[in-house]
Design a protein around this motif. Structure first.
Motif, PDB file in Angstrom:
ATOM      1  N   ALA A 148       0.811  -1.220   0.000  1.00  0.00           N
ATOM      2  CA  ALA A 148       0.000   0.000   0.000  1.00  0.00           C
ATOM      3  C   ALA A 148       0.844   1.269   0.000  1.00  0.00           C
ATOM      4  O   ALA A 148       0.399   2.318  -0.492  1.00  0.00           O
ATOM      5  CB  ALA A 148      -0.937   0.002   1.208  1.00  0.00           C
ATOM      6  N   LEU A 151       1.140   3.420  -3.215  1.00  0.00           N
ATOM      7  CA  LEU A 151       0.058   4.236  -3.758  1.00  0.00           C
ATOM      8  C   LEU A 151       0.275   5.730  -3.538  1.00  0.00           C
ATOM      9  O   LEU A 151       0.212   6.504  -4.510  1.00  0.00           O
ATOM     10  CB  LEU A 151      -1.285   3.775  -3.197  1.00  0.00           C
ATOM     11  CG  LEU A 151      -2.508   4.587  -3.637  1.00  0.00           C
ATOM     12  CD1 LEU A 151      -2.602   4.674  -5.157  1.00  0.00           C
ATOM     13  CD2 LEU A 151      -3.791   3.967  -3.062  1.00  0.00           C
ATOM     14  N   PHE A 155       0.960   8.022  -6.855  1.00  0.00           N
ATOM     15  CA  PHE A 155      -0.112   8.969  -7.157  1.00  0.00           C
ATOM     16  C   PHE A 155       0.395  10.407  -7.056  1.00  0.00           C
ATOM     17  O   PHE A 155       0.104  11.236  -7.926  1.00  0.00           O
ATOM     18  CB  PHE A 155      -1.298   8.767  -6.214  1.00  0.00           C
ATOM     19  CG  PHE A 155      -2.397   9.760  -6.446  1.00  0.00           C
ATOM     20  CD1 PHE A 155      -3.291   9.598  -7.490  1.00  0.00           C
ATOM     21  CD2 PHE A 155      -2.534  10.877  -5.628  1.00  0.00           C
ATOM     22  CE1 PHE A 155      -4.289  10.532  -7.740  1.00  0.00           C
ATOM     23  CE2 PHE A 155      -3.538  11.812  -5.856  1.00  0.00           C
ATOM     24  CZ  PHE A 155      -4.416  11.636  -6.915  1.00  0.00           C
ATOM     25  N   SER A 182       0.174   3.226 -10.779  1.00  0.00           N
ATOM     26  CA  SER A 182      -0.391   3.328  -9.429  1.00  0.00           C
ATOM     27  C   SER A 182      -1.558   2.364  -9.223  1.00  0.00           C
ATOM     28  O   SER A 182      -1.901   2.031  -8.093  1.00  0.00           O
ATOM     29  CB  SER A 182      -0.837   4.764  -9.139  1.00  0.00           C
ATOM     30  OG  SER A 182      -1.997   5.110  -9.874  1.00  0.00           O
ATOM     31  N   THR A 185      -0.732  -1.033  -7.280  1.00  0.00           N
ATOM     32  CA  THR A 185      -0.160  -0.880  -5.948  1.00  0.00           C
ATOM     33  C   THR A 185      -1.024  -1.496  -4.862  1.00  0.00           C
ATOM     34  O   THR A 185      -0.571  -2.308  -4.068  1.00  0.00           O
ATOM     35  CB  THR A 185       0.053   0.607  -5.630  1.00  0.00           C
ATOM     36  OG1 THR A 185      -1.199   1.306  -5.757  1.00  0.00           O
ATOM     37  CG2 THR A 185       1.060   1.232  -6.581  1.00  0.00           C
ATOM     38  N   TYR A 186      -2.281  -1.108  -4.808  1.00  0.00           N
ATOM     39  CA  TYR A 186      -3.161  -1.540  -3.719  1.00  0.00           C
ATOM     40  C   TYR A 186      -4.597  -1.487  -4.216  1.00  0.00           C
ATOM     41  O   TYR A 186      -4.928  -0.685  -5.100  1.00  0.00           O
ATOM     42  CB  TYR A 186      -2.967  -0.636  -2.496  1.00  0.00           C
ATOM     43  CG  TYR A 186      -3.770  -1.066  -1.285  1.00  0.00           C
ATOM     44  CD1 TYR A 186      -3.568  -2.306  -0.707  1.00  0.00           C
ATOM     45  CD2 TYR A 186      -4.724  -0.224  -0.727  1.00  0.00           C
ATOM     46  CE1 TYR A 186      -4.305  -2.709   0.392  1.00  0.00           C
ATOM     47  CE2 TYR A 186      -5.458  -0.620   0.387  1.00  0.00           C
ATOM     48  CZ  TYR A 186      -5.243  -1.857   0.931  1.00  0.00           C
ATOM     49  OH  TYR A 186      -5.978  -2.258   2.023  1.00  0.00           O
ATOM     50  N   SER A 188      -7.431  -0.290  -3.212  1.00  0.00           N
ATOM     51  CA  SER A 188      -8.219   0.941  -3.187  1.00  0.00           C
ATOM     52  C   SER A 188      -7.893   1.856  -4.365  1.00  0.00           C
ATOM     53  O   SER A 188      -8.694   2.724  -4.722  1.00  0.00           O
ATOM     54  CB  SER A 188      -8.014   1.690  -1.871  1.00  0.00           C
ATOM     55  OG  SER A 188      -6.676   2.109  -1.725  1.00  0.00           O
ATOM     56  N   ALA A 189      -6.725   1.654  -4.990  1.00  0.00           N
ATOM     57  CA  ALA A 189      -6.363   2.451  -6.165  1.00  0.00           C
ATOM     58  C   ALA A 189      -7.306   2.177  -7.326  1.00  0.00           C
ATOM     59  O   ALA A 189      -7.506   3.039  -8.195  1.00  0.00           O
ATOM     60  CB  ALA A 189      -4.922   2.151  -6.584  1.00  0.00           C
ATOM     61  N   ARG A 190      -7.897   1.000  -7.355  1.00  0.00           N
ATOM     62  CA  ARG A 190      -8.795   0.643  -8.456  1.00  0.00           C
ATOM     63  C   ARG A 190      -9.993   1.583  -8.529  1.00  0.00           C
ATOM     64  O   ARG A 190     -10.480   1.896  -9.613  1.00  0.00           O
ATOM     65  CB  ARG A 190      -9.297  -0.793  -8.275  1.00  0.00           C
ATOM     66  CG  ARG A 190      -8.215  -1.834  -8.145  1.00  0.00           C
ATOM     67  CD  ARG A 190      -8.818  -3.209  -7.908  1.00  0.00           C
ATOM     68  NE  ARG A 190      -7.801  -4.207  -7.620  1.00  0.00           N
ATOM     69  CZ  ARG A 190      -8.053  -5.494  -7.436  1.00  0.00           C
ATOM     70  NH1 ARG A 190      -9.309  -5.938  -7.526  1.00  0.00           N
ATOM     71  NH2 ARG A 190      -7.076  -6.340  -7.168  1.00  0.00           N
ATOM     72  N   VAL A 193      -8.120   6.024  -8.344  1.00  0.00           N
ATOM     73  CA  VAL A 193      -7.353   6.613  -9.447  1.00  0.00           C
ATOM     74  C   VAL A 193      -8.215   6.857 -10.696  1.00  0.00           C
ATOM     75  O   VAL A 193      -8.213   7.972 -11.238  1.00  0.00           O
ATOM     76  CB  VAL A 193      -6.117   5.757  -9.776  1.00  0.00           C
ATOM     77  CG1 VAL A 193      -5.406   6.286 -11.021  1.00  0.00           C
ATOM     78  CG2 VAL A 193      -5.154   5.740  -8.594  1.00  0.00           C
ATOM     79  N   VAL A 337      -3.926   6.953   0.464  1.00  0.00           N
ATOM     80  CA  VAL A 337      -3.641   7.915  -0.596  1.00  0.00           C
ATOM     81  C   VAL A 337      -3.785   9.351  -0.106  1.00  0.00           C
ATOM     82  O   VAL A 337      -3.269  10.285  -0.730  1.00  0.00           O
ATOM     83  CB  VAL A 337      -4.565   7.664  -1.812  1.00  0.00           C
ATOM     84  CG1 VAL A 337      -5.996   8.115  -1.525  1.00  0.00           C
ATOM     85  CG2 VAL A 337      -4.035   8.353  -3.062  1.00  0.00           C
TER      86      VAL A 337
END
Length: 517
Positions: A148, A151, A155, A182, A185-186, A188-190, A193, A337
């Motif tokens: 994580a 991210l 970002f 990015s 990476t993790y 939650s980036a899906r 971002v 993030v």
């Protein structure tokens, strides 16, 4: 040397000192603090070792973009970045955590240049970098071998390049490339971002339209990266994490979760209540308590400006909790993030508060501000390197305190038979990591995540102690203290060899010899 050159040199020297401070805070005692190695870290470590040795993960998949972990599939960017360091330092806690510490350190200069680009003020940039360097939120995750931390770094870097594209449009393709990376990476980036980029495109559509050639190249680069990721997301494996954690469908619940990420209790007072994700239980928030004033001041003064950067930072602030809110409340990893953003807002707010102080009182203000920051920072370090280690030692399921000592004892002993209780959380991960179990052997018959008992790894047998049939010979048993009576009741000869206790004397693991003649 002109006065302007002298000032610039001093500012550059200040940034260098801040980066050195950030590195020390993230690398010092890295192998022993946190005091125990979490199962996620050990899992990442063994997959790194497996790919390094065989070019396949522990399940035999060749150079995977995603690897099967405990109950889901995880991005492997952090693992690939770890390979050169493990090759250099060997497989151990320090080498697996070092990439995270390096990435965390590199985030600090990125925050500096991002803040400088937003406000065109080096003092604000230095304050932002300093607050990121000493951020409790950021330090905590910079010292864990967990993906994580990538991210906020990637970002922030992508956003820096995008802002620079207002002056030099050729930065757009590079920004798109980093935004795309990015995503790997993790989880939650899906959500964060693509949503951020979509709204960013709407806000600055004229910028993209006026630079159509660079925009077309940027879109092509991003889609090449995004489409394979998206195709994986919609598979059962890609949805495994969402299935495990659960996605909220109740709108009121989502709103409540969303607001929890702006709760002063979460941000400034107590932090995430889970000791896996925060220095919890000792009155330390994800940010420092004094930042309640500086962050609010930063938001207030930011809202009064009329710049492109204001729109970007406020968009970041508005969106940062959304991927986390659809799953849970006040979750420090899923909202990671936001860490660079709060450092920038806090640095900007502190600068603006300072500018309101009259010149004849500026010296006193600066002294008080330095004293408050130093006291807060010192208190956090004390909590992190002392008190929190007791908490981690007692969080048995997630950190499995003592597994390293137990397995090292077994490795040095002459016992050919070692029984490990299945009451421990994922003991196979620790056995693989600390014994450096040959990856090629594990790939022949990999232990699947859903298998929790009844398997062997070399001389180690993971099984239920209550159901174990003690045969002839000598065996070493690695058990939880409350299982000792069960062995005594089996009528075999039992000799206690070692007791592994936490820092405050709580017994976590017993090692006993069982002898049946």
């Amino acid at each position: 040397m002109t006065p302007k050159t002298v000032i610039k040199f001093r500012l550059n020297k200040s940034l260098l000192l801040i980066i050195v401070l950030a590195a020390l805070l993230r690398i010092a005692f890295l192998g022993t603090a946190p005091i125990s190695f979490s199962v996620d870290e050990a899992s990442n470590g063994y997959d790194t070792y497996s790919i390094m040795e065989t070019m396949r993960d522990r399940y035999g998949v060749f150079l995977p973009f995603f690897t099967k972990a405990l109950s889901d599939y995880r991005e492997t960017l952090y693992i690939f970045l770890s390979i050169p360091i493990v090759k250099l330092f060997g497989l151990n806690e320090f080498s697996i955590r070092l990439p995270s510490a390096i990435i965390g350190t590199l985030t600090v200069p990125v925050v500096y240049y991002l803040s400088k680009e937003c406000f065109n003020n080096q003092k604000i940039a230095l304050l932002s970098a300093l607050l990121c360097a000493i951020s409790p939120w950021h330090i905590f995750f910079s010292r864990l071998a967990f993906r994580a931390i990538l991210l906020p770094f990637l970002f922030s870097l992508a956003l820096l390049l995008f802002i620079k594209s207002f002056k030099k449009p050729n930065y757009l393709p590079l920004s798109a490339l980093i935004f795309g990376l990015s995503l790997y990476t993790y989880s939650s980036a899906r959500g964060f971002v693509p949503l951020f980029m979509l709204i960013l495109t709407i806000i600055f559509w004229r910028h993209f339209w006026n630079n159509r050639r660079q925009t077309l190249i940027a879109i092509s680069i991003f889609m090449v990266i995004f489409i394979p990721m998206f195709m994986f997301w919609i598979t059962p494996e890609g949805m495994a994490r969402a299935t495990t954690t659960g996605i909220q469908t109740n709108i009121l619940r989502i709103i409540k979760n969303y607001l929890s990420y702006f709760d002063p209790g979460f941000l400034f007072v107590n932090g995430d209540p889970n000791p896996r994700r925060s220095v919890s239980g000792v009155g330390v928030g994800e940010l420092y308590l004094f930042e309640l004033a500086t962050v609010l001041a930063g938001i207030y003064f930011l809202c009064k400006t009329k710049t492109k950067e204001r729109s970007i930072l406020l968009l970041w602030l508005f969106l940062y909790p959304i991927p986390a809110a659809v799953i849970d409340s006040a979750h420090a990893i899923r909202a990671i993030v936001g860490v660079p953003l709060f450092s920038i807002l806090s640095g900007y707010g502190l600068f603006q508060i300072s500018s309101l102080v009259s010149s004849n009182r500026k010296k006193y203000f600066n002294s008080i501000a330095i004293a408050i920051v130093t006291a807060s920072f010192t208190a956090f370090l004390n909590f992190y390197f002392n008190y929190s280690q007791y908490i981690i030692g007692n969080t048995s399921k997630n950190w499995q305190y003592g597994m390293k000592e137990a397995i090292n004892f077994a490795e040095k002993s002459s016992y050919n038979c070692t029984i490990v209780s299945d009451k421990f959380w994922r003991p196979n991960i620790y056995i693989l990591f600390y014994t450096k179990y040959p990856p090629s052997e594990h790939q022949k018959a990999p232990i699947e995540p859903e298998v929790t008992t009844g398997y062997s790894l070399g001389k180690y047998q993971v099984t239920s102690i209550s159901q174990t049939q003690i045969l002839s010979g000598q065996c070493l048993f690695i058990i939880q203290p409350n299982e000792f009576k069960e062995i005594l009741n089996k009528g075999a000869g039992v000799r206690e060899l070692k007791s592994i206790k936490t820092l405050d004397g709580i017994e976590k693991i017993k090692l006993v010899e069982v002898n049946v003649s």
